[in-house]
Design a protein around this motif. Structure first.
Motif, PDB file in Angstrom:
ATOM      1  N   GLN A 293       0.733  11.967  15.589  1.00  0.00           N
ATOM      2  CA  GLN A 293       0.224  12.758  15.423  1.00  0.00           C
ATOM      3  C   GLN A 293      -0.211  13.613  14.279  1.00  0.00           C
ATOM      4  O   GLN A 293       0.320  13.486  13.008  1.00  0.00           O
TER       5      GLN A 293
ATOM      6  N   ALA B  51      -0.474  17.591  14.160  1.00  0.00           N
ATOM      7  CA  ALA B  51       0.258  18.694  13.936  1.00  0.00           C
ATOM      8  C   ALA B  51       1.582  18.224  12.983  1.00  0.00           C
ATOM      9  O   ALA B  51       2.051  16.706  12.622  1.00  0.00           O
ATOM     10  N   GLY B  52       1.597  18.766  11.191  1.00  0.00           N
ATOM     11  CA  GLY B  52       2.507  18.366  10.119  1.00  0.00           C
ATOM     12  C   GLY B  52       2.169  17.544  10.185  1.00  0.00           C
ATOM     13  O   GLY B  52       2.356  17.749   8.575  1.00  0.00           O
TER      14      GLY B  52
ATOM     15  N   MET C  65      -4.081  23.541  14.754  1.00  0.00           N
ATOM     16  CA  MET C  65      -3.126  22.438  15.376  1.00  0.00           C
ATOM     17  C   MET C  65      -1.777  22.443  14.641  1.00  0.00           C
ATOM     18  O   MET C  65      -1.674  21.469  14.769  1.00  0.00           O
ATOM     19  N   ARG C  66      -2.200  23.198  13.909  1.00  0.00           N
ATOM     20  CA  ARG C  66      -0.627  22.869  12.711  1.00  0.00           C
ATOM     21  C   ARG C  66      -0.397  21.677  11.828  1.00  0.00           C
ATOM     22  O   ARG C  66       0.545  21.809  11.589  1.00  0.00           O
ATOM     23  N   MET C  67      -2.185  21.475  11.242  1.00  0.00           N
ATOM     24  CA  MET C  67      -1.802  21.009  10.309  1.00  0.00           C
ATOM     25  C   MET C  67      -1.338  21.702   8.723  1.00  0.00           C
ATOM     26  O   MET C  67      -2.183  23.143   8.561  1.00  0.00           O
ATOM     27  N   ARG C  68      -1.494  21.470   8.189  1.00  0.00           N
ATOM     28  CA  ARG C  68      -1.518  21.823   7.087  1.00  0.00           C
ATOM     29  C   ARG C  68      -2.656  21.687   5.899  1.00  0.00           C
ATOM     30  O   ARG C  68      -2.944  20.112   6.203  1.00  0.00           O
TER      31      ARG C  68
END
Length: 340
Positions: free
Chosen positions: A145, A147-148, A170-173
């Motif tokens: 996944q 995300a994160g 996409m809520r990635m760093r």
């Protein structure tokens, strides 16, 4: 009327200089098209363009010293791309020929492919599809996944900025390293920190001597074990032998590439054939919107020349002495009429 040689082969025209752009070019100049299947270079290109004041060249058509020396009628060499690495600009300048480039109209196109490749590597999409296509029964396996997870961008130009926007949604760093850019929309970090903390690394730096093989045995070894690598910028950013060794050892779990050291910046066949690599044939900018943007840049450049104006995108205007043949001085303005 200004006479222009369009150097694209018919196949290249279909992909990179479509009907609308060609029709627009014909509105401002007499156009001679290349109808052969082979890319022209050197004296052959000069011969094909004999009698033309401008050559409009696709990215596969080089501008060599031999061409400039053998083309006495040539005033301008217009590249339908940002990449001018295969144009001998000093030789053009010695001949008094203007060189121009197009603006990057492929930012969204390349960024979308980058995100798609990242998802492909994370979930094994191409591998499963290949099994089905070959009539094999795929074995489902766990994916990643995104995300994160952490995305590291080496270089922070327009493409990297667009990738950062999408990845953040996409809520990635998102980490970025670029000593020459103001970084907004990502966390600015040192290269060492980016390599150590990223789950996915994308080299998107400008290709020059300082960034050649910026992804090498040392930087690959400094990445997280099992990292994913995506390269859509320039093949010379990645040491391909070092990447192959990192894939063999599992240091890099998988790689995706749209560029490489093969002709026309294609991925190297040996790497592209690996099951842990997803490769495409330099299609990052191959969408109608991206191609037409750059083709229309050259239409505007030709229109400027025909109107006795220096075009946008000029790279060596101070050396382009042949512009005077079109009534343009080297400051870019029309030559003044002589005093009576």
């Amino acid at each position: 009327m200004l006479r222009v040689f369009l150097a694209h082969t018919p196949e290249m025209r279909a992909n990179y200089y479509g009907d609308r752009a060609l029709a627009a070019l014909r509105q401002v100049a007499e156009v001679v098209t290349h109808e052969g299947t082979a890319t022209l270079s050197g004296a052959a290109l000069a011969e094909a363009a004999a009698g033309c004041q401008a050559i409009v060249a696709d990215r596969a058509t080089p501008g060599t010293a031999e061409t400039f020396a053998a083309a006495p009628d040539l005033v301008a060499f217009l590249r339908v791309a940002v990449d001018v690495s295969t144009i001998d600009i000093p030789a053009a300048s010695r001949a008094g020929v203007l060189v121009t480039q197009a603006t990057p109209g492929f930012v969204d196109s390349v960024a979308e492919l980058a995100i798609g490749m990242m998802v492909d590597l994370a979930r094994g999409v191409s591998g499963f599809a290949a099994d089905f296509h070959a009539g094999r029964v795929p074995v489902p396996r766990m994916g990643r996944q995104l995300a994160g997870r952490t995305l590291g961008l080496i270089g922070y130009g327009r493409i990297a900025q667009r990738v950062a926007q999408i990845a953040a949604a996409m809520r990635m760093r998102v980490l970025a390293h670029d000593p020459h850019a103001v970084i907004e929309g990502a966390e600015a970090v040192t290269l060492d920190r980016l390599l150590a903390e990223s789950d996915v690394v994308m080299p998107l730096a400008v290709a020059n001597e300082s960034t050649r093989h910026i992804v090498n045995a040392g930087t690959l070894g400094a990445m997280k074990r099992g990292v994913l690598l995506v390269n859509l910028s320039r093949g010379q950013l990645v040491d391909e032998a070092a990447l192959a060794a990192a894939l063999d050892s599992g240091q890099v779990a998988a790689a995706a590439m749209d560029v490489g050291s093969a002709p026309d910046q294609w991925p190297h066949p040996a790497l592209a054939a690996r099951p842990d690599v997803v490769a495409t044939p330099h299609i990052g900018g191959l969408t109608p919107e991206a191609a037409e943007h750059q083709a229309m840049d050259t239409v505007r450049q030709v229109a400027a020349l025909a109107a006795a104006r220096a075009p946008d995108g000029a790279l060596n205007p101070e050396a382009a002495t042949r512009l005077a043949r079109l009534g343009i001085n080297q400051t870019g303005s029309p030559e003044a009429a002589p005093a009576r």
